[in-house]
Design a protein around this motif. Structure first.
Motif, PDB file in Angstrom:
ATOM      1  N   TYR A  48       0.843  -1.132  -0.023  1.00 11.58           N
ATOM      2  CA  TYR A  48       0.137   0.067  -0.263  1.00 11.58           C
ATOM      3  C   TYR A  48       1.023   1.507   0.125  1.00 11.58           C
ATOM      4  CZ  TYR A  48      -4.186  -2.844   1.705  1.00 11.58           C
ATOM      5  OH  TYR A  48      -5.198  -3.669   1.450  1.00 11.58           O
ATOM      6  N   ASP A  49       2.146   1.468   0.083  1.00 10.61           N
ATOM      7  CA  ASP A  49       2.441   2.077   0.691  1.00 10.61           C
ATOM      8  C   ASP A  49       3.788   2.250  -0.363  1.00 10.61           C
ATOM      9  OD1 ASP A  49       4.164   4.544   1.477  1.00 10.61           O
ATOM     10  OD2 ASP A  49       5.054   3.575   2.817  1.00 10.61           O
ATOM     11  N   LEU A  50       2.957   3.152  -1.970  1.00 13.73           N
ATOM     12  CA  LEU A  50       3.817   3.291  -3.121  1.00 13.73           C
ATOM     13  C   LEU A  50       4.638   4.150  -2.870  1.00 13.73           C
ATOM     14  CD1 LEU A  50       0.324   2.982  -5.092  1.00 13.73           C
ATOM     15  CD2 LEU A  50       1.863   1.142  -4.774  1.00 13.73           C
ATOM     16  N   ASP A  51       4.736   4.802  -2.556  1.00 15.41           N
ATOM     17  CA  ASP A  51       6.072   6.024  -2.687  1.00 15.41           C
ATOM     18  C   ASP A  51       7.035   5.825  -1.770  1.00 15.41           C
ATOM     19  OD1 ASP A  51       4.686   7.367  -0.249  1.00 15.41           O
ATOM     20  OD2 ASP A  51       4.169   8.710  -0.754  1.00 15.41           O
ATOM     21  N   ILE A  56       0.921   4.773   4.841  1.00 16.32           N
ATOM     22  CA  ILE A  56      -0.317   4.793   3.611  1.00 16.32           C
ATOM     23  C   ILE A  56      -1.287   6.201   3.395  1.00 16.32           C
ATOM     24  CG2 ILE A  56      -1.867   3.058   3.263  1.00 16.32           C
ATOM     25  CD1 ILE A  56      -0.898   1.351   4.172  1.00 16.32           C
ATOM     26  N   GLU A  60      -2.653   6.860  -2.011  1.00 21.82           N
ATOM     27  CA  GLU A  60      -2.286   5.826  -2.235  1.00 21.82           C
ATOM     28  C   GLU A  60      -3.176   4.444  -2.373  1.00 21.82           C
ATOM     29  OE1 GLU A  60       2.348   5.504  -0.748  1.00 21.82           O
ATOM     30  OE2 GLU A  60       0.763   6.136   0.726  1.00 21.82           O
ATOM     31  N   GLN A  63      -5.326   4.152  -4.901  1.00 17.92           N
ATOM     32  CA  GLN A  63      -4.727   3.756  -6.445  1.00 17.92           C
ATOM     33  C   GLN A  63      -4.750   1.933  -5.966  1.00 17.92           C
ATOM     34  OE1 GLN A  63      -0.839   5.995  -6.290  1.00 17.92           O
ATOM     35  NE2 GLN A  63      -1.078   5.414  -8.063  1.00 17.92           N
TER      36      GLN A  63
END
Length: 121
Positions: A48-51, A56, A60, A63
């Motif tokens: 979940y922590d895309l960046d 989160i 995010e 997405q």
């Protein structure tokens, strides 16, 4: 990246190996196994922590929800789900979910079982 090598693929699969009863009682002095509860939670959080900022965010979460459900749910419904999730999990009021908050939300969930794949022998 658009590709994964065999080693990376196997390392990812290792997170989903069931924990056997005899493994729970062993006293390990080495590193924690990839399929431990803690490592399973870290793995799920990173999805979940895309960046990779250790939080989160609502964006995010949206997405990932879009990737999971596609066009089967409207953007308005997804936004409502994301808002409610953040509201329920966010304990420090920063409008994001930290790893500690993620763990707290899942403390009563049998992560070891739900994140396990049983292969036939």
């Amino acid at each position: 990246e658009d590709q994964v090598n065999f080693r990376g693929f196997m390392r990812t699969l290792a997170h989903f190996r069931p924990i056997e009863d005899n493994e729970k009682s062993k006293d390990h002095n080495g590193p924690e196994p990839l399929n431990s509860r803690s490592n399973k939670l870290h793995f799920a959080f990173r999805l979940y922590d895309l960046d990779k900022d250790d939080k989160i965010s609502r964006d995010e979460l949206l997405q990932v929800l879009r990737m999971m459900v596609g066009v089967n749910i409207s953007d308005e419904q997804l936004g409502s789900i994301a808002d409610r999730t953040i509201q329920e999990a966010d304990q420090d009021g920063d409008s994001a979910i930290s790893f500690a908050e993620f763990v707290k939300v899942l403390e009563k969930v049998d992560v070891e079982q739900k994140m396990s794949i049983r292969f036939l022998h």
